[in-house]
Enzyme design. Structure first.
Site, mmCIF file in Angstrom:
data_model
loop_
_atom_site.group_PDB
_atom_site.id
_atom_site.type_symbol
_atom_site.label_atom_id
_atom_site.label_comp_id
_atom_site.label_asym_id
_atom_site.label_seq_id
_atom_site.Cartn_x
_atom_site.Cartn_y
_atom_site.Cartn_z
ATOM 1 C CB ALA A 189 -0.694 -3.452 1.307
ATOM 2 C CB ALA A 190 -0.359 2.491 0.761
ATOM 3 N N GLY A 191 2.350 1.091 0.048
ATOM 4 C CA GLY A 191 3.656 1.097 -0.612
ATOM 5 C C GLY A 191 3.827 -0.077 -1.552
ATOM 6 C CG ASP A 192 3.975 -4.050 -0.091
ATOM 7 O OD1 ASP A 192 5.168 -3.690 -0.173
ATOM 8 O OD2 ASP A 192 3.528 -4.696 0.877
#
Length: 304
Positions: free
Chosen positions: A250-253
């Site tokens: 979820a880093a990109g999110d």
């Protein structure tokens, strides 16, 4: 009231089990643990934007099962407006995830109710889109709906963000003109451009091609290498904040949600990028998807 971010996309229940290794075909393993965690790229980005200061509305579909109630409840607990999260007959979206002792994983996603988010459903919530400052889309709902949302966002004069994930194919050519910010990671940029993306130079080349296709601006996220921002006139590399990574889920999110929240709050592009990077950096220091997303106060404390 904070400015409004509208997220159009997926809600999945992540069914996560840990095992010593990934099973082979036909093999049964004894697992070490199991948990259910609310996820889906759309919901993750909505949670990120909400925790990072935005007034958020979610547009999506959940099933009539217990997971649907839990997914909707998780968003409501974050203060997210769920009037546009429809409950449809059948199962909610799920992601079946096996993680081994080396943190390698195998994932099967079943769209479930996410596949019922059609353009007609989206049209029922046009007033929500009209109220937006920023509209975010991803690729875990039907392509027809994504394309419709992008074009409607352009018609309404909103800031339109597409996170092309998961990317398994080139985008329809007529989508690009409706996208203000296209935000792929390196593997997604490679799929969209047809170029290998493994360095700052190749990220520039991929971004150049995506700009030529018609995207307004391109942000290629590169993990520990930071990101490459291309606006059609220049390229700028933003190094990643230095942290000790535990889990990059979820880093990109988190970046997308933080970037959108900062833009909606009137921050400049550079300020919004740095804000999103700090939020993403904090998220990788913790395990899980939505549980790892930081709050506005945590990001502000990191900046100070």
């Amino acid at each position: 009231m904070p400015a409004k971010v509208v997220v159009i996309g997926s809600l999945n229940m992540d069914l996560v089990t840990r095992a010593p290794r990934l099973p082979k075909g036909g093999e049964t393993l004894i697992g070490e643990s199991f948990c259910t965690i609310p996820g889906g790229k759309g919901a993750n980005q909505a949670v990120a934007a909400a925790r990072l200061g935005a007034n958020v509305s979610m547009v999506g579909c959940v099933g009539s099962d217990a997971y649907g109630q839990q997914l909707r409840g998780a968003l409501l607990a974050e203060g997210i407006d769920c009037q546009s999260v429809s409950v449809v007959a059948g199962s909610s979206g799920v992601a079946l995830i096996v993680v081994d002792d080396n943190s390698q994983n195998a994932i099967v996603i079943v769209a479930g109710a996410n596949g019922v988010l059609t353009p007609d459903v989206l049209d029922r919530f046009d007033e929500v889109l009209r109220s937006a400052d920023v509209i975010i889309c991803q690729l875990e709902v039907p392509d027809a709906t994504v394309g419709h949302a992008l074009k409607r966002g352009r018609e309404l004069g909103k800031t339109v963000i597409l996170n092309p994930a998961p990317a398994s194919r080139a985008l329809p050519a007529d989508w690009y003109a409706s996208i203000d910010y296209l935000i792929p990671n390196e593997s997604e940029a490679a799929v969209l451009s047809g170029l290998a993306v493994d360095s700052l130079e190749t990220a520039e080349a991929a971004a150049t091609q995506l700009l030529a296709a018609g995207a307004g601006k391109v942000i290629v996220t590169l993990g520990a290498q930071g990101l490459m921002f291309a606006n059609g006139a220049s390229f700028e590399h933003f190094p990643a904040p230095l942290v000790k990574a535990v889990d990059t889920t979820a880093a990109g999110d988190t970046f997308v949600g933080g970037f959108a929240a900062a833009l909606a709050d009137g921050k400049s592009e550079v300020e919004a990028i740095r804000f999103g990077q700090i939020a993403a950096a904090l998220s990788v220091t913790r395990a899980g998807a939505q549980p790892s997303i930081p709050t506005l106060l945590e990001v502000q404390a990191f900046k100070s």
